[in-house]
Design a protein around this motif. Structure first.
Motif, PDB file in Angstrom:
ATOM      1  N   TRP A 280       7.477   4.014  -8.053  1.00 22.53           N
ATOM      2  CA  TRP A 280       6.863   4.594  -6.862  1.00 22.53           C
ATOM      3  C   TRP A 280       5.345   4.513  -6.881  1.00 22.53           C
ATOM      4  O   TRP A 280       4.703   4.721  -5.840  1.00 22.53           O
ATOM      5  CB  TRP A 280       7.271   6.072  -6.735  1.00 22.53           C
ATOM      6  CG  TRP A 280       8.702   6.275  -6.391  1.00 22.53           C
ATOM      7  CD1 TRP A 280       9.755   6.390  -7.263  1.00 22.53           C
ATOM      8  CD2 TRP A 280       9.272   6.382  -5.084  1.00 22.53           C
ATOM      9  NE1 TRP A 280      10.928   6.568  -6.591  1.00 22.53           N
ATOM     10  CE2 TRP A 280      10.660   6.570  -5.237  1.00 22.53           C
ATOM     11  CE3 TRP A 280       8.732   6.338  -3.802  1.00 22.53           C
ATOM     12  CZ2 TRP A 280      11.509   6.712  -4.150  1.00 22.53           C
ATOM     13  CZ3 TRP A 280       9.582   6.485  -2.718  1.00 22.53           C
ATOM     14  CH2 TRP A 280      10.949   6.669  -2.900  1.00 22.53           C
ATOM     15  N   GLU A 281       4.764   4.258  -8.008  1.00 20.98           N
ATOM     16  CA  GLU A 281       3.308   4.324  -8.128  1.00 20.98           C
ATOM     17  C   GLU A 281       2.638   3.080  -7.557  1.00 20.98           C
ATOM     18  O   GLU A 281       3.162   1.965  -7.683  1.00 20.98           O
ATOM     19  CB  GLU A 281       2.921   4.490  -9.607  1.00 20.98           C
ATOM     20  CG  GLU A 281       3.356   5.803 -10.198  1.00 20.98           C
ATOM     21  CD  GLU A 281       3.030   5.922 -11.669  1.00 20.98           C
ATOM     22  OE1 GLU A 281       3.137   7.035 -12.213  1.00 20.98           O
ATOM     23  OE2 GLU A 281       2.675   4.884 -12.279  1.00 20.98           O
ATOM     24  N   PRO A 282       1.465   3.246  -6.957  1.00 21.64           N
ATOM     25  CA  PRO A 282       0.708   2.067  -6.488  1.00 21.64           C
ATOM     26  C   PRO A 282       0.102   1.324  -7.672  1.00 21.64           C
ATOM     27  O   PRO A 282       0.113   1.807  -8.807  1.00 21.64           O
ATOM     28  CB  PRO A 282      -0.374   2.692  -5.596  1.00 21.64           C
ATOM     29  CG  PRO A 282      -0.566   4.066  -6.146  1.00 21.64           C
ATOM     30  CD  PRO A 282       0.778   4.512  -6.649  1.00 21.64           C
ATOM     31  N   GLY A 283      -0.401   0.130  -7.388  1.00 24.94           N
ATOM     32  CA  GLY A 283      -1.036  -0.635  -8.441  1.00 24.94           C
ATOM     33  C   GLY A 283      -2.264   0.077  -8.981  1.00 24.94           C
ATOM     34  O   GLY A 283      -3.083   0.608  -8.225  1.00 24.94           O
ATOM     35  N   HIS A 284      -2.404   0.115 -10.284  1.00 23.74           N
ATOM     36  CA  HIS A 284      -3.532   0.806 -10.909  1.00 23.74           C
ATOM     37  C   HIS A 284      -3.877   0.082 -12.205  1.00 23.74           C
ATOM     38  O   HIS A 284      -2.997  -0.324 -12.970  1.00 23.74           O
ATOM     39  CB  HIS A 284      -3.187   2.268 -11.206  1.00 23.74           C
ATOM     40  CG  HIS A 284      -1.956   2.445 -12.041  1.00 23.74           C
ATOM     41  ND1 HIS A 284      -0.683   2.382 -11.505  1.00 23.74           N
ATOM     42  CD2 HIS A 284      -1.793   2.665 -13.359  1.00 23.74           C
ATOM     43  CE1 HIS A 284       0.210   2.573 -12.456  1.00 23.74           C
ATOM     44  NE2 HIS A 284      -0.433   2.740 -13.591  1.00 23.74           N
ATOM     45  N   GLY A 285      -5.166  -0.078 -12.445  1.00 28.44           N
ATOM     46  CA  GLY A 285      -5.600  -0.746 -13.659  1.00 28.44           C
ATOM     47  C   GLY A 285      -5.049  -2.163 -13.737  1.00 28.44           C
ATOM     48  O   GLY A 285      -5.150  -2.964 -12.805  1.00 28.44           O
ATOM     49  N   ARG A 286      -4.423  -2.491 -14.847  1.00 28.63           N
ATOM     50  CA  ARG A 286      -3.832  -3.802 -15.054  1.00 28.63           C
ATOM     51  C   ARG A 286      -2.355  -3.822 -14.700  1.00 28.63           C
ATOM     52  O   ARG A 286      -1.658  -4.795 -14.965  1.00 28.63           O
ATOM     53  CB  ARG A 286      -4.027  -4.222 -16.513  1.00 28.63           C
ATOM     54  CG  ARG A 286      -5.499  -4.368 -16.897  1.00 28.63           C
ATOM     55  CD  ARG A 286      -5.668  -4.779 -18.338  1.00 28.63           C
ATOM     56  NE  ARG A 286      -5.057  -6.072 -18.589  1.00 28.63           N
ATOM     57  CZ  ARG A 286      -5.015  -6.647 -19.790  1.00 28.63           C
ATOM     58  NH1 ARG A 286      -5.554  -6.028 -20.831  1.00 28.63           N
ATOM     59  NH2 ARG A 286      -4.444  -7.816 -19.949  1.00 28.63           N
ATOM     60  N   PHE A 287      -1.853  -2.745 -14.118  1.00 28.05           N
ATOM     61  CA  PHE A 287      -0.461  -2.673 -13.690  1.00 28.05           C
ATOM     62  C   PHE A 287      -0.402  -2.966 -12.189  1.00 28.05           C
ATOM     63  O   PHE A 287      -0.873  -2.169 -11.369  1.00 28.05           O
ATOM     64  CB  PHE A 287       0.135  -1.299 -13.982  1.00 28.05           C
ATOM     65  CG  PHE A 287       0.130  -0.944 -15.449  1.00 28.05           C
ATOM     66  CD1 PHE A 287       1.131  -1.390 -16.289  1.00 28.05           C
ATOM     67  CD2 PHE A 287      -0.892  -0.183 -15.981  1.00 28.05           C
ATOM     68  CE1 PHE A 287       1.129  -1.067 -17.631  1.00 28.05           C
ATOM     69  CE2 PHE A 287      -0.909   0.153 -17.316  1.00 28.05           C
ATOM     70  CZ  PHE A 287       0.104  -0.295 -18.146  1.00 28.05           C
ATOM     71  N   ARG A 288       0.179  -4.099 -11.864  1.00 27.91           N
ATOM     72  CA  ARG A 288       0.266  -4.497 -10.468  1.00 27.91           C
ATOM     73  C   ARG A 288       1.361  -3.702  -9.759  1.00 27.91           C
ATOM     74  O   ARG A 288       2.123  -2.953 -10.372  1.00 27.91           O
ATOM     75  CB  ARG A 288       0.552  -5.999 -10.374  1.00 27.91           C
ATOM     76  CG  ARG A 288      -0.557  -6.866 -10.983  1.00 27.91           C
ATOM     77  CD  ARG A 288      -0.196  -8.332 -10.965  1.00 27.91           C
ATOM     78  NE  ARG A 288       0.933  -8.637 -11.827  1.00 27.91           N
ATOM     79  CZ  ARG A 288       2.146  -8.928 -11.408  1.00 27.91           C
ATOM     80  NH1 ARG A 288       2.417  -8.966 -10.113  1.00 27.91           N
ATOM     81  NH2 ARG A 288       3.117  -9.188 -12.259  1.00 27.91           N
ATOM     82  N   PHE A 289       1.440  -3.885  -8.444  1.00 32.41           N
ATOM     83  CA  PHE A 289       2.413  -3.121  -7.649  1.00 32.41           C
ATOM     84  C   PHE A 289       3.845  -3.494  -8.025  1.00 32.41           C
ATOM     85  O   PHE A 289       4.710  -2.630  -8.105  1.00 32.41           O
ATOM     86  CB  PHE A 289       2.165  -3.372  -6.156  1.00 32.41           C
ATOM     87  CG  PHE A 289       3.051  -2.550  -5.266  1.00 32.41           C
ATOM     88  CD1 PHE A 289       2.833  -1.185  -5.119  1.00 32.41           C
ATOM     89  CD2 PHE A 289       4.118  -3.119  -4.595  1.00 32.41           C
ATOM     90  CE1 PHE A 289       3.660  -0.418  -4.306  1.00 32.41           C
ATOM     91  CE2 PHE A 289       4.938  -2.358  -3.780  1.00 32.41           C
ATOM     92  CZ  PHE A 289       4.704  -1.001  -3.639  1.00 32.41           C
TER      93      PHE A 289
END
Length: 495
Positions: A280-289
């Motif tokens: 459910w989380e949006p893309g953040h840091g080096r973790f894409r959507f």
């Protein structure tokens, strides 16, 4: 019965403000001092400051322990307090109270219900509850306005029956003209409460479930590596001055690294919950959507499979023989090498996950090393003579350890392949190549090759046909090779 009846009569005649005192007095027999009379109000009053002090000290200790274990828990409590403070403005800010009235209660209830520790948990609960309440409220309002029967109303909203808002709309006694206004107020406060939780969860010290899952998988692999690193020396440990091979018993209690792997066995539920929230989380840091969270679950499953095999090894740490047999001495070197090299492989893999890079070439090197040691161990097992029934019981722990280690390296191969697949799917960075330092001999050979000395064809193994090219030419007069060539006597004299 007499005491119960007396307390019941007192309960009906007492003032409401004294109710808490009576409940504490009649239900506090276990906390009284032994020398005090049970029915003495003075004893309760005297012991009340001590009880409050004890309760305060326990609360401080628990808070300190929570802060030491995970400081983010303390920050989370502050975030919840901030969200409740903001939505409470519906009661304390006059313009908001005039616009929403008593419906502001729903904003407070929404914050209490949907605010979770991680961003993904808050988003999933807020979105699901918002969609459910909006859909359920619309269906019930439509049924109420159109005059549907209660039976058809319940049948139409069976899937939304666990929501509080639709039920209260259905049973409310307002007229039909007031239903839409009531629904608008309650839905608005619910959506405002959910939006407040999402904004605070994302922008105020966010706790990402995806980051926690990423760190958890890497930490689990490191725990397996720590066990394998120390297991070989622990199981085959011998006294320094014992010529007969007596096992040293100076460390009778198990070291901490031999127990850390047990948390890996029970990590399935946590990993699945974090993976679900991370989706459910949006893309953040080096973790894409569209980060491959499911691949983390595969790596975690392989790690738990390896932990189950390690559980078998752990049972034989304390059951090692007091005197090392000839068979144990034969397999000792191979088993220790397998254990250490497989540990290094897992550490390289865990480091690659942490740094979000492709596994380095060291993984392949350590893999070849423990496979070579495994081949040596298999050769020893095949060439060993069959033991007698008396010797079989003595060497049984060593046989089981050898067999389990061979199964562990197969599991480590699966973990390595899964991590390589994760690196490809998540687009991890390529590891930086370290510059190679040439020794003086190799540097001289490289210089000679640059000058034109070609490696002979016979030194290179070619499976297919090859072509040899001969280059004919004259060397330059300035080349180092021509400086060593002296002209014959008289060749340079003038006639």
């Amino acid at each position: 019965m007499v005491e119960t009846r007396a307390f019941s009569q007192t309960f009906h005649t007492v003032h409401p403000h004294h109710l808490l005192f009576l409940i504490a007095y009649h239900g506090d027999d276990q906390l009284r001092n032994p020398g005090e009379e049970p029915d003495s109000p003075a004893g309760f009053v005297k012991s009340l400051p001590g009880k409050l002090k004890t309760c305060a000290v326990e609360t401080v200790k628990k808070t300190k322990k929570i802060g030491e274990d995970d400081p983010r828990r303390i920050v989370h409590s502050m975030k919840v307090g901030l969200a409740l403070t903001l939505v409470s403005l519906f009661y304390y800010f006059r313009p908001l109270y005039d616009g929403f009235g008593q419906a502001g209660m729903w904003a407070v209830l929404t914050v209490v219900v949907v605010f979770e520790f991680t961003v993904g948990g808050t988003l999933s609960k807020s979105i699901n509850r918002g969609v459910r309440d909006v859909a359920g409220g619309c269906v019930r309002c439509r049924s109420r306005v159109l005059g549907k029967s209660l039976w058809r109303q319940r049948r139409a909203c069976r899937s939304w029956s666990h929501g509080l808002f639709p039920s209260l709309v259905a049973v409310s006694g307002f007229r039909v003209t007031q239903i839409l206004q009531l629904a608008h107020q309650r839905l608005s406060t619910i959506l405002i409460g959910g939006a407040t939780c999402m904004l605070i969860s994302i922008f105020v010290c966010p706790v990402w479930a995806g980051q926690d899952l990423h760190n958890l998988v890497a930490a689990n692999i490191e725990k397996l590596a720590s066990f394998l690193e120390g297991f070989g020396g622990e199981f085959f440990s011998l006294s320094a001055g014992d010529e007969n091979g007596a096992v040293s018993s100076k460390n009778e209690c198990k070291p901490s690294f031999l127990e850390a792997y047990k948390s890996v066995l029970n990590s399935k539920a946590t990993e699945e919950s974090l993976a679900n929230f991370a989706w459910w989380e949006p893309g953040h840091g080096r973790f894409r959507f569209h980060h491959p969270w499911k691949q983390y679950l595969k790596v975690g499953a392989m790690a738990r499979e390896c932990a189950c095999l390690i559980e078998t090894l752990n049972r034989y740490v304390n059951s090692k023989p007091q005197v090392a047999s000839d068979f144990q001495i034969k397999i000792q070197e191979a088993c220790i090498k397998i254990s250490r090299e497989s540990s290094k492989t897992l550490k390289e893999v865990a480091s690659a996950i942490k740094s979000m890079t492709f596994p380095s070439s060291g993984v392949e090197t350590h893999t070849q090393n423990y496979k070579a040691a495994a081949d040596d161990l298999k050769r020893i097992l095949e060439t060993s003579s069959l033991p007698t029934e008396a010797d079989l019981q003595e060497i049984m722990p060593a046989l089981v350890v050898s067999s389990v280690l061979l199964d562990i390296i197969k599991c480590i191969d699966k973990i390595s392949l899964s991590v390589h697949e994760l690196s490809r799917m998540a687009r991890f960075k390529k590891p930086k190549s370290t510059p190679t330092v040439l020794l003086p001999e190799k540097q001289q050979q490289s210089t000679l090759l640059h000058r034109g000395i070609v490696k002979p064809v016979d030194d290179i193994a070619y499976d297919d046909d090859h072509v040899v090219i001969e280059v004919h030419g004259t060397a330059s007069q300035d080349s180092p090779e021509m400086k060593n060539v002296h002209p014959p006597d008289g060749a340079g004299e003038k006639k």
